[in-house]
Design a protein around this motif. Structure first.
Motif, PDB file in Angstrom:
ATOM      1  N   LYS A  49       0.847  -1.166   0.199  1.00 20.85           N
ATOM      2  CA  LYS A  49       0.004  -0.264   0.213  1.00 20.85           C
ATOM      3  C   LYS A  49       0.945   1.311  -0.043  1.00 20.85           C
ATOM      4  O   LYS A  49      -0.105   2.345  -0.728  1.00 20.85           O
ATOM      5  CB  LYS A  49      -0.998  -0.159   1.076  1.00 20.85           C
ATOM      6  N   LEU A  50       1.754   1.178   0.722  1.00 24.60           N
ATOM      7  CA  LEU A  50       2.970   2.600   0.314  1.00 24.60           C
ATOM      8  C   LEU A  50       3.481   2.461   0.061  1.00 24.60           C
ATOM      9  O   LEU A  50       3.591   4.137  -1.181  1.00 24.60           O
ATOM     10  CB  LEU A  50       3.961   1.899   1.377  1.00 24.60           C
ATOM     11  N   PHE A  51       4.006   1.631  -1.263  1.00 20.09           N
ATOM     12  CA  PHE A  51       4.707   2.247  -3.060  1.00 20.09           C
ATOM     13  C   PHE A  51       3.595   1.933  -3.640  1.00 20.09           C
ATOM     14  O   PHE A  51       3.745   2.812  -4.548  1.00 20.09           O
ATOM     15  CB  PHE A  51       4.978   0.472  -3.134  1.00 20.09           C
ATOM     16  N   ARG A  52       2.296   1.864  -2.903  1.00 22.37           N
ATOM     17  CA  ARG A  52       1.043   2.361  -4.181  1.00 22.37           C
ATOM     18  C   ARG A  52       0.967   3.208  -3.908  1.00 22.37           C
ATOM     19  O   ARG A  52       0.555   4.520  -5.081  1.00 22.37           O
ATOM     20  CB  ARG A  52      -0.310   0.944  -3.779  1.00 22.37           C
ATOM     21  N   LEU A  53       0.825   4.381  -3.201  1.00 22.00           N
ATOM     22  CA  LEU A  53       0.650   5.267  -2.917  1.00 22.00           C
ATOM     23  C   LEU A  53       2.177   6.191  -3.137  1.00 22.00           C
ATOM     24  O   LEU A  53       1.281   7.176  -4.048  1.00 22.00           O
ATOM     25  CB  LEU A  53       0.355   6.129  -1.490  1.00 22.00           C
ATOM     26  N   LEU A  54       2.665   5.916  -3.091  1.00 17.45           N
ATOM     27  CA  LEU A  54       4.110   6.532  -3.494  1.00 17.45           C
ATOM     28  C   LEU A  54       4.265   6.654  -4.955  1.00 17.45           C
ATOM     29  O   LEU A  54       5.092   7.567  -5.392  1.00 17.45           O
ATOM     30  CB  LEU A  54       5.582   5.980  -2.633  1.00 17.45           C
ATOM     31  N   LYS A  55       3.972   5.288  -5.491  1.00 18.60           N
ATOM     32  CA  LYS A  55       4.027   5.478  -7.186  1.00 18.60           C
ATOM     33  C   LYS A  55       3.217   6.946  -8.104  1.00 18.60           C
ATOM     34  O   LYS A  55       3.427   6.908  -9.772  1.00 18.60           O
ATOM     35  CB  LYS A  55       4.312   4.331  -8.126  1.00 18.60           C
ATOM     36  N   ILE A  56       2.539   7.042  -7.051  1.00 18.17           N
ATOM     37  CA  ILE A  56       1.378   7.387  -8.150  1.00 18.17           C
ATOM     38  C   ILE A  56       2.143   8.826  -8.244  1.00 18.17           C
ATOM     39  O   ILE A  56       1.862   9.399  -9.230  1.00 18.17           O
ATOM     40  CB  ILE A  56      -0.311   7.276  -7.424  1.00 18.17           C
ATOM     41  N   ALA A  57       3.054   9.115  -7.640  1.00 18.29           N
ATOM     42  CA  ALA A  57       3.937  10.696  -7.643  1.00 18.29           C
ATOM     43  C   ALA A  57       3.897  10.359  -9.159  1.00 18.29           C
ATOM     44  O   ALA A  57       4.442  11.426 -10.219  1.00 18.29           O
ATOM     45  CB  ALA A  57       4.583  10.464  -6.895  1.00 18.29           C
ATOM     46  N   PHE A  58       4.482   9.699  -9.658  1.00 16.08           N
ATOM     47  CA  PHE A  58       5.165   8.986 -11.036  1.00 16.08           C
ATOM     48  C   PHE A  58       4.258   9.337 -12.301  1.00 16.08           C
ATOM     49  O   PHE A  58       4.300  10.083 -13.480  1.00 16.08           O
ATOM     50  CB  PHE A  58       6.084   7.819 -11.099  1.00 16.08           C
ATOM     51  N   LEU A  59       2.950   9.351 -12.173  1.00 11.05           N
ATOM     52  CA  LEU A  59       1.595   8.995 -13.479  1.00 11.05           C
ATOM     53  C   LEU A  59       0.937  10.752 -12.656  1.00 11.05           C
ATOM     54  O   LEU A  59       0.370  10.581 -13.906  1.00 11.05           O
ATOM     55  CB  LEU A  59       0.621   8.287 -12.264  1.00 11.05           C
ATOM     56  N   LEU A  60       1.169  11.483 -11.858  1.00 14.84           N
ATOM     57  CA  LEU A  60       0.190  13.055 -11.504  1.00 14.84           C
ATOM     58  C   LEU A  60       0.889  13.904 -12.928  1.00 14.84           C
ATOM     59  O   LEU A  60       0.035  14.088 -13.279  1.00 14.84           O
ATOM     60  CB  LEU A  60       0.565  13.094 -10.646  1.00 14.84           C
ATOM     61  N   PRO A  61       1.768  13.350 -13.674  1.00 15.73           N
ATOM     62  CA  PRO A  61       2.087  14.109 -15.317  1.00 15.73           C
ATOM     63  C   PRO A  61       1.223  13.823 -16.116  1.00 15.73           C
ATOM     64  O   PRO A  61       0.596  15.343 -16.480  1.00 15.73           O
ATOM     65  CB  PRO A  61       3.415  14.274 -15.209  1.00 15.73           C
ATOM     66  N   ASN A  62       0.668  12.864 -16.530  1.00 20.49           N
ATOM     67  CA  ASN A  62      -0.206  12.791 -17.206  1.00 20.49           C
ATOM     68  C   ASN A  62      -1.487  12.971 -17.034  1.00 20.49           C
ATOM     69  O   ASN A  62      -2.070  12.766 -17.593  1.00 20.49           O
ATOM     70  CB  ASN A  62       0.048  11.170 -17.832  1.00 20.49           C
ATOM     71  N   ILE A  63      -1.825  12.479 -15.619  1.00 19.16           N
ATOM     72  CA  ILE A  63      -3.441  12.409 -14.768  1.00 19.16           C
ATOM     73  C   ILE A  63      -3.600  13.770 -15.450  1.00 19.16           C
ATOM     74  O   ILE A  63      -4.926  14.741 -15.479  1.00 19.16           O
ATOM     75  CB  ILE A  63      -3.335  11.944 -13.512  1.00 19.16           C
ATOM     76  N   PHE A  64      -2.113  15.177 -15.178  1.00 19.42           N
ATOM     77  CA  PHE A  64      -2.672  16.027 -14.794  1.00 19.42           C
ATOM     78  C   PHE A  64      -2.927  16.678 -15.958  1.00 19.42           C
ATOM     79  O   PHE A  64      -3.894  18.068 -16.000  1.00 19.42           O
ATOM     80  CB  PHE A  64      -1.771  16.904 -14.194  1.00 19.42           C
ATOM     81  N   ARG A  65      -2.996  16.002 -16.953  1.00 20.07           N
ATOM     82  CA  ARG A  65      -2.268  16.544 -18.299  1.00 20.07           C
ATOM     83  C   ARG A  65      -3.965  16.396 -19.187  1.00 20.07           C
ATOM     84  O   ARG A  65      -4.153  16.872 -19.791  1.00 20.07           O
ATOM     85  CB  ARG A  65      -1.520  15.893 -19.506  1.00 20.07           C
ATOM     86  N   ASN A  66      -4.213  14.980 -18.549  1.00 21.44           N
ATOM     87  CA  ASN A  66      -5.884  14.796 -18.345  1.00 21.44           C
ATOM     88  C   ASN A  66      -6.590  14.911 -17.697  1.00 21.44           C
ATOM     89  O   ASN A  66      -7.538  14.287 -17.568  1.00 21.44           O
ATOM     90  CB  ASN A  66      -6.011  14.066 -19.043  1.00 21.44           C
ATOM     91  N   PHE A  67      -7.064  16.025 -15.943  1.00 18.93           N
ATOM     92  CA  PHE A  67      -7.559  16.154 -15.513  1.00 18.93           C
ATOM     93  C   PHE A  67      -8.546  16.996 -15.385  1.00 18.93           C
ATOM     94  O   PHE A  67      -9.468  15.750 -14.826  1.00 18.93           O
ATOM     95  CB  PHE A  67      -6.336  17.714 -14.681  1.00 18.93           C
TER      96      PHE A  67
END
Length: 406
Positions: free
Chosen positions: A68-86
């Motif tokens: 669960k911790l790694f799952r939460l931390l890895k989301i940081a790497f997904l955020l740029p793509n998600i913000f582009r399609n927010f």
């Protein structure tokens, strides 16, 4: 892009044929698969290799960390793509019944498919989350969904209820495909607009299911063939009852049932109960080449399909077409969409559901009237070649795909 649950599934040769059709039509094809099965064990291995389908496979793996911790931390790497399609991500979340971190991963994974021209989903149950992405306006791809039978009968798989299950698909999908008018009616009853429905049957490789029928002595044993998974909907127990009646009348008959499934033990016990061990053989699963050999060695094909739970019926019956392509007349119960796979009185006979006496009567007539049997054999081959040959079905799909991307 094709979206599948499992591939290559033994009993779903029509899926491989559909992918090959798109390749032949000149489209660049990708195959999104939730679960890749053993390609080495597949009976379709040669075709998969010939058309390099393994190179087109994309595993539907969101790569969600188990921790669960790694799952939460890895989301940081997904955020740029998600913000582009927010804007679309926010809409996507609003469509979910339950929120979880895995939705970040799912959305990120599917962004790579937003620019595909056509997404062709096999089975209505695989429509998610493509129907959601169409609904929120994130995908402009044309969405085609091919239904194949059990996906139109609720509760699907015994537990999926019809609580608006297909509402988004029917509203935002572009085209819904049924293999027979029977299945099309069932889908329309679920709420699909008639203008979005199109009927395209599953085709038969008539160049493969072909050849000279092998001579056998009918007087020694009239060879009946039935092909299909050992499922109650196929009605194998009624075919066995037909053999029991024929044996009681003194007709030399043998039935080969090709296929595997959960009904094997029940059928084996029924054969033993009726003392038909010499007259009925449970052959098990076979490759297409092996099935073809059985068909070319047979005299008549029978399918005693019947309704089962939730009034589910056989929606097409591909094996009846393969049998006719090999020159076998067919005798079938009038169940679901089976009647659309033959010409009653010309390539075989259609008898009422559960009416084993009528099926026995037709088999007796063809046993006694060799001229009729031969005429129906020739008619059967011509019927499939003219109406269901894969080349004809391929052209229909090529025209449809091309029309969608204009």
């Amino acid at each position: 892009m094709f979206k599948l649950w499992q591939f290559p599934h033994l009993s779903e040769t029509f899926i491989t044929a559909q992918i090959i059709t798109a390749i032949k039509c000149g489209f660049e094809v990708s195959v999104l698969v939730k679960e890749a099965l053993d390609f080495e064990e597949s009976k379709q291995k040669s075709l998969i290799e010939e058309y390099e389908i393994t190179d087109k496979i994309i595993p539907e793996d969101y790569k969600v960390p188990k921790n669960k911790l790694f799952r939460l931390l890895k989301i940081a790497f997904l955020l740029p793509n998600i913000f582009r399609n927010f804007i679309f991500f926010r809409r996507f979340l609003k469509e979910q019944k339950k929120l979880s971190l895995s939705l970040f991963y799912q959305f990120h994974f599917y962004t790579k498919f937003k620019d595909f021209d056509i997404i062709h989903v096999q089975y209505g149950t695989n429509r998610s989350p493509i129907d959601n992405f169409k609904k929120i306006g994130f995908f402009n791809s044309k969405l085609i969904v091919s239904f194949h039978g059990h996906d139109a009968f609720f509760p699907i798989n015994g537990f999926i209820e019809n609580n608006g299950y297909y509402d988004d698909l029917f509203l935002y999908g572009d085209l819904i495909i049924a293999n027979t008018p029977y299945l099309a009616r069932k889908i329309e009853e679920l709420g699909c607009p008639a203008q979005k429905l199109k009927t395209i049957p599953v085709g038969v490789d008539a160049s493969f299911f072909n050849g000279e029928k092998k001579k056998n002595q009918i007087e020694e044993s009239f060879q009946l063939i039935s092909v299909g998974r050992l499922d109650k909907v196929k009605g194998h127990k009624y075919a066995i009852k037909v053999v029991k009646s024929l044996k009681a009348k003194g007709f030399p008959v043998h039935l080969s049932i090709i296929g595997e499934g959960e009904e094997r033990l029940a059928l084996k016990n029924l054969i033993k109960e009726f003392k038909l061990e010499s007259e009925v053989s449970l052959i098990g699963k076979k490759s297409q080449a092996e099935v073809k050999d059985y068909l070319l060695s047979g005299n008549l094909y029978i399918l005693a399909a019947v309704p089962v739970e939730n009034n589910r019926r056989e929606t097409q019956g591909l094996a009846t077409l393969e049998a006719q392509a090999c020159g076998l007349p067919v005798v079938v119960f009038d169940s679901g969409g089976v009647k659309y796979t033959l010409k009653d009185g010309e390539t075989g006979f259609i008898v009422p559901e559960f009416d084993t006496d009528k099926m026995v009567e037709k088999i007796e007539m063809l046993f006694s009237n060799r001229k009729k049997l031969e005429t129906m054999s020739a008619n059967a081959k011509a019927f499939v070649t003219q109406n269901f040959a894969q080349a004809i079905i391929d052209q229909r799909w090529c025209n449809l795909y091309s029309e969608l991307v204009k």
